[in-house]
Write an enzyme that holds these catalytic residues in place. Structure first.
Site, PDB file in Angstrom:
ATOM      1  N   SER A 136     118.807 -14.816  20.064  1.00 39.38           N
ATOM      2  CA  SER A 136     119.624 -15.763  20.836  1.00 39.38           C
ATOM      3  C   SER A 136     118.763 -16.851  21.454  1.00 39.38           C
ATOM      4  O   SER A 136     117.612 -16.622  21.824  1.00 39.38           O
ATOM      5  CB  SER A 136     120.374 -15.043  21.947  1.00 39.38           C
ATOM      6  OG  SER A 136     121.075 -15.996  22.729  1.00 39.38           O
ATOM      7  N   LYS A 190     123.654  -7.996  20.115  1.00 38.58           N
ATOM      8  CA  LYS A 190     123.769  -9.466  20.024  1.00 38.58           C
ATOM      9  C   LYS A 190     125.242  -9.884  19.996  1.00 38.58           C
ATOM     10  O   LYS A 190     125.631 -10.895  20.591  1.00 38.58           O
ATOM     11  CB  LYS A 190     123.043  -9.988  18.772  1.00 38.58           C
ATOM     12  CG  LYS A 190     123.239 -11.493  18.527  1.00 38.58           C
ATOM     13  CD  LYS A 190     122.637 -12.311  19.639  1.00 38.58           C
ATOM     14  CE  LYS A 190     122.876 -13.788  19.709  1.00 38.58           C
ATOM     15  NZ  LYS A 190     123.524 -14.568  18.761  1.00 38.58           N
ATOM     16  N   HIS A 193     126.454  -9.712  23.466  1.00 38.08           N
ATOM     17  CA  HIS A 193     125.882 -10.879  24.149  1.00 38.08           C
ATOM     18  C   HIS A 193     126.780 -12.096  23.909  1.00 38.08           C
ATOM     19  O   HIS A 193     127.103 -12.841  24.839  1.00 38.08           O
ATOM     20  CB  HIS A 193     124.462 -11.140  23.627  1.00 38.08           C
ATOM     21  CG  HIS A 193     123.921 -12.500  23.945  1.00 38.08           C
ATOM     22  ND1 HIS A 193     124.330 -13.645  23.287  1.00 38.08           N
ATOM     23  CD2 HIS A 193     123.025 -12.921  24.877  1.00 38.08           C
ATOM     24  CE1 HIS A 193     123.697 -14.692  23.801  1.00 38.08           C
ATOM     25  NE2 HIS A 193     122.898 -14.271  24.753  1.00 38.08           N
ATOM     26  N   ASN A 194     127.170 -12.295  22.671  1.00 36.40           N
ATOM     27  CA  ASN A 194     128.005 -13.467  22.362  1.00 36.40           C
ATOM     28  C   ASN A 194     129.390 -13.355  22.988  1.00 36.40           C
ATOM     29  O   ASN A 194     129.943 -14.347  23.454  1.00 36.40           O
ATOM     30  CB  ASN A 194     128.128 -13.650  20.846  1.00 36.40           C
ATOM     31  CG  ASN A 194     126.904 -14.346  20.271  1.00 36.40           C
ATOM     32  OD1 ASN A 194     125.814 -14.236  20.828  1.00 36.40           O
ATOM     33  ND2 ASN A 194     127.072 -15.054  19.180  1.00 36.40           N
ATOM     34  N   GLU A 197     128.959 -14.291  26.378  1.00 37.02           N
ATOM     35  CA  GLU A 197     128.763 -15.760  26.366  1.00 37.02           C
ATOM     36  C   GLU A 197     130.135 -16.469  26.361  1.00 37.02           C
ATOM     37  O   GLU A 197     130.350 -17.431  27.119  1.00 37.02           O
ATOM     38  CB  GLU A 197     127.946 -16.108  25.125  1.00 37.02           C
ATOM     39  CG  GLU A 197     127.791 -17.580  24.786  1.00 37.02           C
ATOM     40  CD  GLU A 197     127.049 -17.746  23.445  1.00 37.02           C
ATOM     41  OE1 GLU A 197     125.960 -17.173  23.275  1.00 37.02           O
ATOM     42  OE2 GLU A 197     127.565 -18.448  22.553  1.00 37.02           O
TER      43      GLU A 197
HETATM   44  C1  6PG Z   1     122.938 -17.653  20.723  1.00 43.65           C
HETATM   45  C2  6PG Z   1     124.335 -18.098  20.461  1.00 43.65           C
HETATM   46  C3  6PG Z   1     124.520 -18.422  19.043  1.00 43.65           C
HETATM   47  C4  6PG Z   1     125.768 -19.178  18.931  1.00 43.65           C
HETATM   48  C5  6PG Z   1     126.884 -18.585  18.213  1.00 43.65           C
HETATM   49  C6  6PG Z   1     128.206 -18.613  18.886  1.00 43.65           C
HETATM   50  O1  6PG Z   1     122.864 -16.574  21.285  1.00 43.65           O
HETATM   51  O2  6PG Z   1     121.989 -18.362  20.403  1.00 43.65           O
HETATM   52  O3  6PG Z   1     125.237 -17.101  20.821  1.00 43.65           O
HETATM   53  O4  6PG Z   1     124.458 -17.255  18.303  1.00 43.65           O
HETATM   54  O5  6PG Z   1     125.910 -20.302  19.614  1.00 43.65           O
HETATM   55  O6  6PG Z   1     126.868 -19.232  17.008  1.00 43.65           O
HETATM   56  O7  6PG Z   1     128.912 -19.699  18.523  1.00 43.65           O
HETATM   57  P1  6PG Z   1     130.473 -19.825  18.383  1.00 43.65           P
HETATM   58  O8  6PG Z   1     130.914 -20.337  19.702  1.00 43.65           O
HETATM   59  O9  6PG Z   1     130.627 -20.845  17.294  1.00 43.65           O
HETATM   60  O10 6PG Z   1     131.070 -18.521  17.983  1.00 43.65           O
END
Ligand code: 6PG
Length: 484
Positions: A136, A190, A193-194, A197
């Site tokens: 990430s 991961k 994590h997303n 996010e």
């Molecule tokens: C990271 C991000 C990266 C990313 C994804 C999510 O940890 O560097 O999470 O993996 O920005 O592609 O993007 P989406 O919003 O397009 O699902």
């Protein structure tokens, strides 16, 4: 310096797939003194990397996969950085026949963890290590130090880990990389994590919307509020970039940049996978789910058009009188909702870890997310401390620090959610996080009634509060109860 002699096994690690992430990881490795083998489907990309950045370290470019493999020291370490799904399988299929026992294939893309479990098993059969690795931090992170979440065997980590730790971000000298767990554990973490996010981004977006509508403030003014927030408990990469984005003026129109961006949020799918997995595990990750569905709602164009025509928003003036108090309420509501989203994400990691026998150390995950990654934030230290106090903590929200933090903000949180509802401002993530908070701590839930209904129409049975066993009531007969 670059070395174009192929054939001699001289590179310590290789990267195949030199789009921006692969290219930046390769440069990061070279800058740390590793000799890096390079390969890409089209050789011109490999050549341009060497031409533009050859002076950053030692690269060994190869046109064919066979030469690339031959240029690596044994056990070979090959980072695959291609699109998740079919393209990853295609590269693995091409690579594997060229490898020998003990070699390590590292998939550093955003693979779906069940694919990683499958690939790890297939490569293990052939005596190879497969290390599904979450990375990430976007392009910047890949180049200057990402957060790295490697799965696979401990044996593979013993030789690969030091390299990954070396190129990862550091916080207080501690690398943002550690062994996560067997097979799919790294990509699973991961994925979560997303998901977090997504929740964090949606919560920030809701806070922005509330400030904009409640205060009638400009994007620039709200940017300044976020910049201030970034000096306190909310300090994080996402708050920092939000301040920057809100302060940015569109060169074409002179308007606030955020006002010229189409309001339809897209996704590549990792948030969706997180929610699907939450449903499979039965873990209520409501903050992540609402954030993912909020993106879906924003992209539901025909539905939004129809609703705007049939159900136009009431024009209720919302004129907050005590502006400073409102800003502080929104800040507290944001912090409390964020704690809930993380608490839910860590629950999901615990559930998957138990189900798959991964033995994931949640405190260590918070530690490697403190730097390099998109959700890096000051409060991750507090999460690590919570799991150090109690490694088996059943709920992050129940840790003393978080209990105090949320209790301190709960009145503000309620005011914000109530005001948003009264003024028709959608706050799915704020509201659902508050509902989760109230639900998870309720003495008694109306789930009792749901169980009774299920028994009524489907004889699905229920348990009693005052006796052991499983029961059914003859609803259509004399309503006697029998033990099922
Ligand atoms: C990271 C991000 C990266 C990313 C994804 C999510 O940890 O560097 O999470 O993996 O920005 O592609 O993007 P989406 O919003 O397009 O699902």
């Amino acid at each position: 310096m670059s070395d174009t002699t192929s054939g001699a096994a001289q590179a310590q690690i290789g990267v195949t797939g030199l789009a921006v992430m692969g290219r930046n990881l390769a440069r990061n490795l070279a800058r740390h003194g590793y000799t890096v083998a390079l390969h890409n489907r089209s050789y011109s990309r490999t050549q341009s990397l060497v031409a533009e950045h050859g002076d950053e370290g030692t690269f060994v470019p190869s046109e064919s996969m066979a030469d690339f493999v031959a240029s690596l020291e044994r056990p070979r370490k090959v980072i695959v950085m291609v699109k998740a799904g079919g393209p990853t399988d295609a590269v693995i299929d091409e690579l594997v026949p060229l490898l020998e026992e003990g070699d390590i294939v590292i998939d550093a893309g955003n693979a779906h963890f069940p694919d990683t479990i499958r690939r790890e098993a297939a490569l293990r059969e052939r005596g190879l290590h497969f290390v599904g690795t979450g990375v990430s931090g976007g392009e910047e992170g890949a180049l200057n130090g990402p957060s790295i979440m490697p799965g696979g065997t401990r044996e593979a980590y013993a030789s690969l880990g030091p390299i990954l730790e070396d190129i990862s971000a550091k916080v207080g000298g501690v690398p943002c990389c550690t062994y996560v767990g067997p097979d799919g554990a790294g990509h699973f973490v991961k994925m979560v994590h997303n998901g977090i996010e997504y929740a964090d981004m949606q919560l920030i977006a809701e806070a922005y919307d509330l400030l904009r509508q409640g205060l009638g403030a400009s994007a620039k003014e709200i940017g300044e509020i976020f910049a201030r927030w970034n000096t306190g408990d909310l300090e994080s990469f996402l708050i920092e970039i939000t301040a920057e984005v809100l302060g940015h003026t569109d060169a074409r129109t002179g308007s606030a940049f955020v006002d010229v961006v189409l309001d339809q949020a897209e996704q590549k799918g990792t948030g969706r996978w997180t929610v699907q997995n939450g449903l499979d595990l039965g873990v209520p990750i409501t903050g992540i789910a609402e954030a993912t569905f909020a993106r879906s709602l924003s992209g539901s164009v025909p539905q939004r058009e129809a609703a705007r025509a049939a159900l136009p928003a009431e024009a209720q003036p919302w004129d907050v009188t005590d502006r400073d108090a409102f800003v502080e309420d929104v800040r507290k509501a944001l912090y409390a909702s964020k704690v809930v989203a993380y608490s839910q994400g860590f629950d999901q990691i615990a559930a998957a870890s138990a189900e798959n026998g991964w033995d994931i150390d949640r405190g260590a995950m918070a530690r490697i997310w403190r730097g390099g990654c998109i959700i890096r934030a000051r409060f991750l230290d507090r999460i690590t401390e919570a799991y150090e106090r109690d490694p088996n903590l059943p709920l992050l929200l129940a840790d003393e620090y978080f209990t105090a933090a949320v209790s301190e903000g709960v009145a503000a949180w309620r005011r914000v959610v109530a005001q948003a509802a009264l003024h028709g401002v959608p706050t799915p993530a704020f509201s659902s996080s508050l509902a989760y908070y109230d639900g998870v701590r309720a003495e008694r839930l109306p789930a009792a009634l749901v169980q009774a209904q299920r028994d009524f129409f489907g004889a699905h049975t229920y348990k009693r509060v005052d006796a052991e066993g499983t029961f059914h009531t003859e609803w259509s007969g004399d309503r006697t109860e029998s033990e099922a």
